[in-house]
Motif scaffolding. Sequence first.
Motif, PDB file in Angstrom:
ATOM      1  N   PHE B 172      16.823  70.406 -17.291  1.00 28.16           N
ATOM      2  CA  PHE B 172      18.269  70.550 -17.499  1.00 28.16           C
ATOM      3  C   PHE B 172      18.567  71.857 -18.240  1.00 28.16           C
ATOM      4  CE2 PHE B 172      22.409  69.744 -19.298  1.00 28.16           C
ATOM      5  CZ  PHE B 172      23.046  68.890 -18.400  1.00 28.16           C
ATOM      6  N   LYS B 173      17.828  72.091 -19.332  1.00 29.97           N
ATOM      7  CA  LYS B 173      18.061  73.286 -20.166  1.00 29.97           C
ATOM      8  C   LYS B 173      17.784  74.575 -19.407  1.00 29.97           C
ATOM      9  CE  LYS B 173      15.527  72.476 -23.884  1.00 29.97           C
ATOM     10  NZ  LYS B 173      14.825  72.631 -25.154  1.00 29.97           N
ATOM     11  N   THR B 175      17.978  75.103 -16.240  1.00 32.07           N
ATOM     12  CA  THR B 175      19.032  75.318 -15.243  1.00 32.07           C
ATOM     13  C   THR B 175      20.316  75.802 -15.917  1.00 32.07           C
ATOM     14  OG1 THR B 175      18.011  73.522 -13.992  1.00 32.07           O
ATOM     15  CG2 THR B 175      20.196  74.253 -13.272  1.00 32.07           C
ATOM     16  N   GLU B 176      20.667  75.171 -17.051  1.00 33.31           N
ATOM     17  CA  GLU B 176      21.867  75.631 -17.769  1.00 33.31           C
ATOM     18  C   GLU B 176      21.695  77.070 -18.253  1.00 33.31           C
ATOM     19  OE1 GLU B 176      23.597  72.905 -20.704  1.00 33.31           O
ATOM     20  OE2 GLU B 176      24.958  72.467 -19.013  1.00 33.31           O
ATOM     21  N   TYR B 205      17.422  69.551 -13.195  1.00 36.79           N
ATOM     22  CA  TYR B 205      18.042  70.653 -12.441  1.00 36.79           C
ATOM     23  C   TYR B 205      19.312  70.164 -11.728  1.00 36.79           C
ATOM     24  CZ  TYR B 205      18.277  73.296  -7.924  1.00 36.79           C
ATOM     25  OH  TYR B 205      18.674  73.969  -6.793  1.00 36.79           O
ATOM     26  N   ALA B 208      22.155  69.235 -14.179  1.00 35.18           N
ATOM     27  CA  ALA B 208      22.756  70.404 -14.833  1.00 35.18           C
ATOM     28  C   ALA B 208      23.722  71.096 -13.872  1.00 35.18           C
ATOM     29  CB  ALA B 208      21.662  71.369 -15.292  1.00 35.18           C
ATOM     30  N   LYS B 211      26.852  68.842 -13.720  1.00 33.96           N
ATOM     31  CA  LYS B 211      27.660  68.923 -14.932  1.00 33.96           C
ATOM     32  C   LYS B 211      28.470  70.217 -14.951  1.00 33.96           C
ATOM     33  CE  LYS B 211      27.429  69.702 -19.810  1.00 33.96           C
ATOM     34  NZ  LYS B 211      26.607  70.414 -20.786  1.00 33.96           N
ATOM     35  N   ASN B 212      27.940  71.270 -14.336  1.00 32.31           N
ATOM     36  CA  ASN B 212      28.620  72.564 -14.330  1.00 32.31           C
ATOM     37  C   ASN B 212      29.387  72.829 -13.031  1.00 32.31           C
ATOM     38  OD1 ASN B 212      27.764  74.204 -16.919  1.00 32.31           O
ATOM     39  ND2 ASN B 212      25.998  72.997 -16.276  1.00 32.31           N
TER      40      ASN B 212
END
Lengths: 340, 340
Positions: B172-173, B175-176, B205, B208, B211-212
């Motif tokens: 997740f991190k 990808t962000e 991935y 993230a 979420k965006n």
Amino acid sequence: MDKSKQTNLKTLAKELNLSISTVSKALRDSYEIGQETKNKVKALADKLNYEPNPFASSLRRKQSKTIAVIIPEISNNFFSLAIDGIQVIAQEMGYHVLTYLTHEALVNEISTINHLRNGRVDGVLISICSENGNNSHLSVLDEIDIPVVFFDRVYEASSFAKVTTDDYESGFKATEHLIEAKCKRIAFLFASKHLSITNKRMNGYINALEKNNIPFDPRLVVECNNDNDQSLQIVKDFLLSDNRPDAIFASIEKLAIATYHVCREINIRIPQDLKVISFSNLRTASLLAPPLSTITQPAFEIGREAASILFRQIEKRDLKDYPDRVVLKSTLIPRESTFF
Amino acid sequence: MDKSKQTNLKTLAKELNLSISTVSKALRDSYEIGQETKNKVKALADKLNYEPNPFASSLRRKQSKTIAVIIPEISNNFFSLAIDGIQVIAQEMGYHVLTYLTHEALVNEISTINHLRNGRVDGVLISICSENGNNSHLSVLDEIDIPVVFFDRVYEASSFAKVTTDDYESGFKATEHLIEAKCKRIAFLFASKHLSITNKRMNGYINALEKNNIPFDPRLVVECNNDNDQSLQIVKDFLLSDNRPDAIFASIEKLAIATYHVCREINIRIPQDLKVISFSNLRTASLLAPPLSTITQPAFEIGREAASILFRQIEKRDLKDYPDRVVLKSTLIPRESTFF
């Protein structure tokens, strides 16, 4: 149990003023030992109630189907590739592989070798640690009386088989490569003067200088060590000194990496201000900034070759046919770090 | 010897429709098994002339003081660091370490685990291979009845303890991090869909992106494999296609290295044309051209933690106190390959 009261091969050997290996062979009725010696050894063994180590004998008969690999470290591309080569052969032969890391410390090497006394393995592959010592602990390997093969970092005085690369020739070639790149002040970086590979590489360096009429300057031979932080500091002090070189020949990979880090920190440009070449099996050598010129050892093949010789000895095929010494060729791969 | 004629725990278990573990415990007179079952098992064992494996029993009593470490490969910075961590604990505890490499092949993993049936080791640390399988061979580990700890690449359905990193959160991190660098077409590269770590990283991935508010495009999820040459070709075809991404998140180090090689070959500039981040323990990450942004796993600590749990189980201290699952944190280290 009070160890001093136990009669072992060592006690018998000392008492009779014979080598441990001779005593061991006499007790096993080896054809290599004369009848008179056998009688003497057996008489003393009876008198002192000598009992062979039962675990060792049992495994000697049954075979443990296990070999030991003793290496200084594993987070090192050379050794991890060599182990890959060893494992391929071990798997083919149906053997297990015990891996021991000495972390470059003599105390660990000694305790590991002593561990092997109990007959746990059928053979040993060893690349010695860089710490100074009188090597007396290596005689335990003779005493255990199983096949042993040294690879890369060998103990030259030992009678066991050795698999190495052409360290002298590679040291010579690397130095000539830098001379061809117009370097005049070529430094040699190393981590341990106790290893024969260090000395061979350095002799290649010195002789290449001499052949090309470049005076040897001992201040350009720089001793680092196995501590990454300390080596960084030594390289930094060296590159900031009046004694600054125009080229570095690193005898081991981690000193080339230290050199790259220092150059980045103090803004020395490679190759414009300093050319760098190193013994290395780094998979990212060609992706570094700039790509690093290397002497690349055939690490996988060294492991494979050492293991092959060991298994031929263990399985007693070709009894007189296995070589005492195998020397494999390294490859010089020129990249941008030595461009001129 | 005809193996089919031999009576072993499996034969007894099958005949009696009991688990192998129950039969084993019954024969050892365990308090966990009722008297009726014990009688049935012992009667059949007598009838079929069942003999316990003598080597196994002898070692079970004496302890072999050896553990096995089963890993996919060793020329990989993650695993070599993890082994360093394991060895530190093993040396402290006075244990030997058998290292087995499966080379990512299921057939090797199966044969290695079957080898361990003979009681050669007191415990097993395992990181499973990436090849597809139904995992039925892993049940042999239950059958052998010794402590087992999975690390990094774990078999989620198993009841053994597991030591991993925060793969979902790290995915997740990473990808962000790329989204913050203004990337819109972020590709996810992986080598094996059969590993839970792959799926967790990919879920991080995907979530993230969601979420965006970036639509998930399955064509940007690219499956490579463990063959370096094939992976190079897959990455090259991908980067030359109409489907070209503006960022790559490599779930394993060797795919980031493949990406660097391809970009150099076809003149794609990192980070201007393509940003790259990768799970990696590469010691030269900061020296690459350009320096590689990484998610760095605490590889040494994973090995140390897995070994600690294993030895607590072997030595039966804190019997109910050792954890089922330990999750260690990875670190995102931004470098030039994701600069914008």
